[in-house]
Design a protein around this motif. Sequence first.
Motif, PDB file in Angstrom:
ATOM      1  N   SER A  29       7.457  -3.781   1.269  1.00 38.03           N
ATOM      2  CA  SER A  29       6.751  -4.958   1.432  1.00 38.03           C
ATOM      3  C   SER A  29       5.308  -5.095   1.941  1.00 38.03           C
ATOM      4  N   ASP A  30       5.113  -4.245   2.916  1.00 39.42           N
ATOM      5  CA  ASP A  30       3.975  -4.226   3.581  1.00 39.42           C
ATOM      6  C   ASP A  30       2.873  -3.568   2.877  1.00 39.42           C
ATOM      7  N   GLN A  75       2.693  -3.732  -0.539  1.00 39.13           N
ATOM      8  CA  GLN A  75       2.332  -4.807  -1.564  1.00 39.13           C
ATOM      9  C   GLN A  75       1.475  -5.919  -0.970  1.00 39.13           C
ATOM     10  N   ARG A  76       1.460  -6.298   0.062  1.00 36.32           N
ATOM     11  CA  ARG A  76       0.643  -7.155   0.831  1.00 36.32           C
ATOM     12  C   ARG A  76      -0.607  -6.632   1.192  1.00 36.32           C
ATOM     13  N   PRO A 116      -1.878  -6.923   7.076  1.00 36.69           N
ATOM     14  CA  PRO A 116      -0.483  -6.561   7.284  1.00 36.69           C
ATOM     15  C   PRO A 116      -0.203  -5.273   8.255  1.00 36.69           C
TER      16      PRO A 116
END
Length: 487
Positions: free
Chosen positions: A417-418, A420-421, A439
């Motif tokens: 998730s980090d 992708q951000r 992020p």
Amino acid sequence: MFDALADRLESAWKKLRGQDKISHANIQEALREVRRALLEADVNLQVVKDFIADVETKAQGAEVLSGVRPDQQFIKVVYDELVEVMGETNVPLAQADAAPTIVLMAGLQGTGKTTATAKLALHLRKQDLSCLMVATDVYRPAAIDQLVTLGKQIDVPVFEMGSNADPVEIAREGVEQAKAQGVDTVIIDTAGRLQIDQDMMAELIRVKEAVQPHETLLVVDAMTGQEAANLTRTFHEQVGITGAILTKLDGDSRGGAALSVRRISGQPIKFVGVGEKVEALQPFYPDRMASRILGMGDVLTLVEKAQEEFDLADAEKMQEKILSAKFDFTDFLKQMRLLKNMGSLGGIMKLIPGMNKMSDDQLKQGETQLKRCEAMINSMTKQERKDPDLLSSSPSRRRRIARGSGYKESDVSKLVSDFQRMRAMMQQMGQGGGFPGMPNLFGGGGGMGDPYAAGSRPTPPGWRGYAGGAPAKKKKKEKKKKGFGTL
């Protein structure tokens, strides 16, 4: 190395905060802090006295510019004086009109002279200059073997005649062989000696007279503190040197040698050793060193380190991937490994303005998180690295990666998730969308945190007083163009 000195100097700036202007009365306490800082850093006493007197005179005579606080103006005066004390400009290695250039290495026992010889040879080889190292240390056990081993490591030939030959004859024969082979530079490694050993000093003088070197460099251990400057002066008076190489500058020395050698001995520091690896040698730039001492970082050295590791064509491809949001885990892993090749995370962060305030614990946590990310990425398949979205929609894939890397599924989920951000943020930046919140990719259990988070970004003291160093001189030839990659 300069952490304690930087902290002490910062306390000096605080003495002037809130003042309207610089005056004789209000800078006395700041000058006492500067004096104490330099003495604790093991700077030569006479250098400290002269330094403080010059700073006091210049600070009181300086006009405080509009919009610049007195403490910032004082920092600028200290910065300028530091640069002047250390030599003002980089003094490059001399080049002979007709090859070869002969460099004679001298030094006390245990200063790292043989390793410094190999470091210098590698530095010159990176500039497309051919080198020959000559082993004349016939006294220390395995000294010749050490130089031969280092020569193989850096692909530089070593001339030696064994441990029973006369050092003067070895040096003379080595130079003759270099001339016959058309070698650009000869570096002669001599035996370590003591100041009081007049026989060894006499031998060094005979070697110098026999080969007539263009450079005689004294290798000085930064750990010797105040004595480093006196050693340089003594060698210069007895042998005649043209400069110094300061080794072990990455250790726990207090930095005084860097501030003392030029002023006391009259000879410039030409290179500094910043690590045990054979690549860890840098030209000495007084202005850059002054910036590090004052906590302003050293962006030029950081860029030069990056240029050695990053290829311009790769950087352009990476930029295209970022703009099109195709930056994947394979690219990220490559960037992490290139970052490691530039040195330790702590060493890199100290070159970035303001980042020198990061604690050792934060840096260690950052190193740990880098290893953690690398382990999880290594447990992914090629397809998963190429398409991170596969991991977002598949808990089974994340569980498999967690088992393979030895971490929890939640750690893998956070990494994905980090990432992708971060990828979305990089695309937005590349398209001129500003700088959104970074992020915390290294988070999840004690990461480095976001150094640019609101209210946490450190401000280098006296940033207005920063005066960057001159760019490095262009090399004679370049095998391939290199540029600053995407970190």
